[in-house]
Motif scaffolding. Structure first.
Motif, PDB file in Angstrom:
ATOM      1  N   GLU A  12      20.484  10.337  15.074  1.00  0.00           N
ATOM      2  CA  GLU A  12      20.996  11.640  14.649  1.00  0.00           C
ATOM      3  C   GLU A  12      22.425  11.784  15.137  1.00  0.00           C
ATOM      4  O   GLU A  12      22.729  11.461  16.291  1.00  0.00           O
ATOM      5  N   GLY A  13      23.320  12.248  14.253  1.00  0.00           N
ATOM      6  CA  GLY A  13      24.696  12.446  14.671  1.00  0.00           C
ATOM      7  C   GLY A  13      25.660  12.454  13.502  1.00  0.00           C
ATOM      8  O   GLY A  13      25.260  12.388  12.334  1.00  0.00           O
ATOM      9  N   PHE A  14      26.960  12.534  13.825  1.00  0.00           N
ATOM     10  CA  PHE A  14      28.029  12.514  12.820  1.00  0.00           C
ATOM     11  C   PHE A  14      28.386  11.058  12.501  1.00  0.00           C
ATOM     12  O   PHE A  14      28.486  10.220  13.395  1.00  0.00           O
ATOM     13  N   ILE A  15      28.592  10.775  11.221  1.00  0.00           N
ATOM     14  CA  ILE A  15      28.925   9.426  10.788  1.00  0.00           C
ATOM     15  C   ILE A  15      30.399   9.134  11.075  1.00  0.00           C
ATOM     16  O   ILE A  15      31.280   9.882  10.648  1.00  0.00           O
ATOM     17  N   LYS A  16      30.674   8.041  11.795  1.00  0.00           N
ATOM     18  CA  LYS A  16      32.046   7.624  12.078  1.00  0.00           C
ATOM     19  C   LYS A  16      32.487   6.492  11.152  1.00  0.00           C
ATOM     20  O   LYS A  16      33.600   6.504  10.633  1.00  0.00           O
ATOM     21  N   GLU A  17      31.616   5.508  10.956  1.00  0.00           N
ATOM     22  CA  GLU A  17      31.965   4.362  10.111  1.00  0.00           C
ATOM     23  C   GLU A  17      30.687   3.706   9.598  1.00  0.00           C
ATOM     24  O   GLU A  17      29.702   3.574  10.331  1.00  0.00           O
ATOM     25  N   ILE A  18      30.717   3.296   8.318  1.00  0.00           N
ATOM     26  CA  ILE A  18      29.590   2.605   7.707  1.00  0.00           C
ATOM     27  C   ILE A  18      30.000   1.158   7.485  1.00  0.00           C
ATOM     28  O   ILE A  18      30.882   0.868   6.664  1.00  0.00           O
ATOM     29  N   GLY A  19      29.405   0.241   8.228  1.00  0.00           N
ATOM     30  CA  GLY A  19      29.721  -1.177   8.102  1.00  0.00           C
ATOM     31  C   GLY A  19      28.616  -1.918   7.373  1.00  0.00           C
ATOM     32  O   GLY A  19      27.586  -1.340   7.008  1.00  0.00           O
ATOM     33  N   LEU A  20      28.822  -3.221   7.161  1.00  0.00           N
ATOM     34  CA  LEU A  20      27.815  -4.031   6.489  1.00  0.00           C
ATOM     35  C   LEU A  20      26.622  -4.308   7.390  1.00  0.00           C
ATOM     36  O   LEU A  20      25.504  -4.503   6.909  1.00  0.00           O
ATOM     37  N   PHE A  21      26.831  -4.328   8.699  1.00  0.00           N
ATOM     38  CA  PHE A  21      25.752  -4.643   9.623  1.00  0.00           C
ATOM     39  C   PHE A  21      25.170  -3.400  10.286  1.00  0.00           C
ATOM     40  O   PHE A  21      23.956  -3.316  10.492  1.00  0.00           O
TER      41      PHE A  21
END
Length: 269
Positions: free
Chosen positions: A142-151
């Motif tokens: 749970e939280g704010f999204i900072k970065e969406i990576g492939l892994f």
């Protein structure tokens, strides 16, 4: 002696002729291989860059995903060029392809968990159940999204902690996005004593809610009795507000309710 010298001369000439023939043959083969390598490298770069431009223009495709597809296409074309070059030298490419396939299978089995995260990351980047800056809640994180990576996906919790969640744990669980919809409903409950004027309490609460300009008029806010017992009554409050101001509105409404109910001499429990 003359016959031996003649035989040596003939053998030498024959060897030189054969060497010359082989040099010419393999020289052209090597030259063709070099040209093929250079041309294949240039072609792979042009095709992969063109594919990146096309993919990045597709709505909903993240730059990370476009770069991933570009790299996969680029190196796939280079492998194809390399196999073609080996075929120019008479190498049996079928066995090489089979070896690549076996190696790919072995690597896939060894990196099964990692590949699951990559597959989940691709699906998250394509379907976008959440984006950078949004607040999500799952059974695992749970939280704010900072970065969406492939892994993995990097997040920041509500109390400011850093959290990295593997993509497979986010993809395989229901995702509750607190930020996606523009409006959000708020529910509050107030318990008052049985001796209090129920209608006065309801009107006081309703006036506080209506006075806040952040509260939506459509759907209209409602205040109604939700539970009743011999010594207390529970009033339920429901209103809609913009998602961006949901938390601030809640804090201000609760503060004003406490003040107004106290001024109206309405006891709370």
């Amino acid at each position: 002696m003359e016959d031996q010298a003649t035989n040596v001369v003939v053998a030498t000439r024959t060897a030189l002729d054969q060497a010359s023939t082989l040099a010419v043959h393999y020289g052209f083969t090597i030259l063709g291989a070099i040209i093929l390598l250079i041309g294949g490298w240039i072609l792979a770069s042009i095709v992969s860059r063109s594919a990146y431009r096309v993919i990045s223009r597709i709505r909903g495709i993240d730059e990370t995903l476009a770069s991933f597809f570009q790299n996969v296409l680029h190196y796939s074309l280079l492998i194809l060029v390399f196999i073609t070059v080996l075929g120019q030298f008479g190498v049996q490419t079928a066995s090489i392809i089979a070896a690549f396939g076996a190696a790919g299978l072995a690597i896939g089995l060894a990196l099964q968990k990692t590949l699951q995260n990559i597959a989940a990351g691709i699906m998250l980047l394509i379907l976008r159940p959440f984006q950078v800056g949004e607040y999500i809640e799952t059974t695992n994180a749970e939280g704010f999204i900072k970065e969406i990576g492939l892994f993995a996906t990097e997040m920041r919790t509500a109390d400011g902690l850093y959290l990295m969640a593997p993509n497979s744990t986010l993809w395989n669980t229901p995702i509750l996005n607190h930020s996606r919809e523009p409006d959000r409903r708020q529910e509050l409950s107030i318990t008052i004593g049985s001796s209090a004027d129920l209608e006065l309490a309801r009107k006081t609460i309703f006036d506080v809610i209506k006075a806040d300009q952040r509260v939506k008029s459509d759907p209209a806010p409602v205040v109604y009795p939700d539970d009743l017992s011999a010594d207390q009554a529970v009033l339920k409050i429901e209103y809609w507000t913009a998602t961006s101001s949901w938390t601030a509105t809640r804090r201000d409404v609760i503060s004003k309710l406490l003040t107004q109910l106290a001024e109206a001499n309405i006891p709370m429990k």
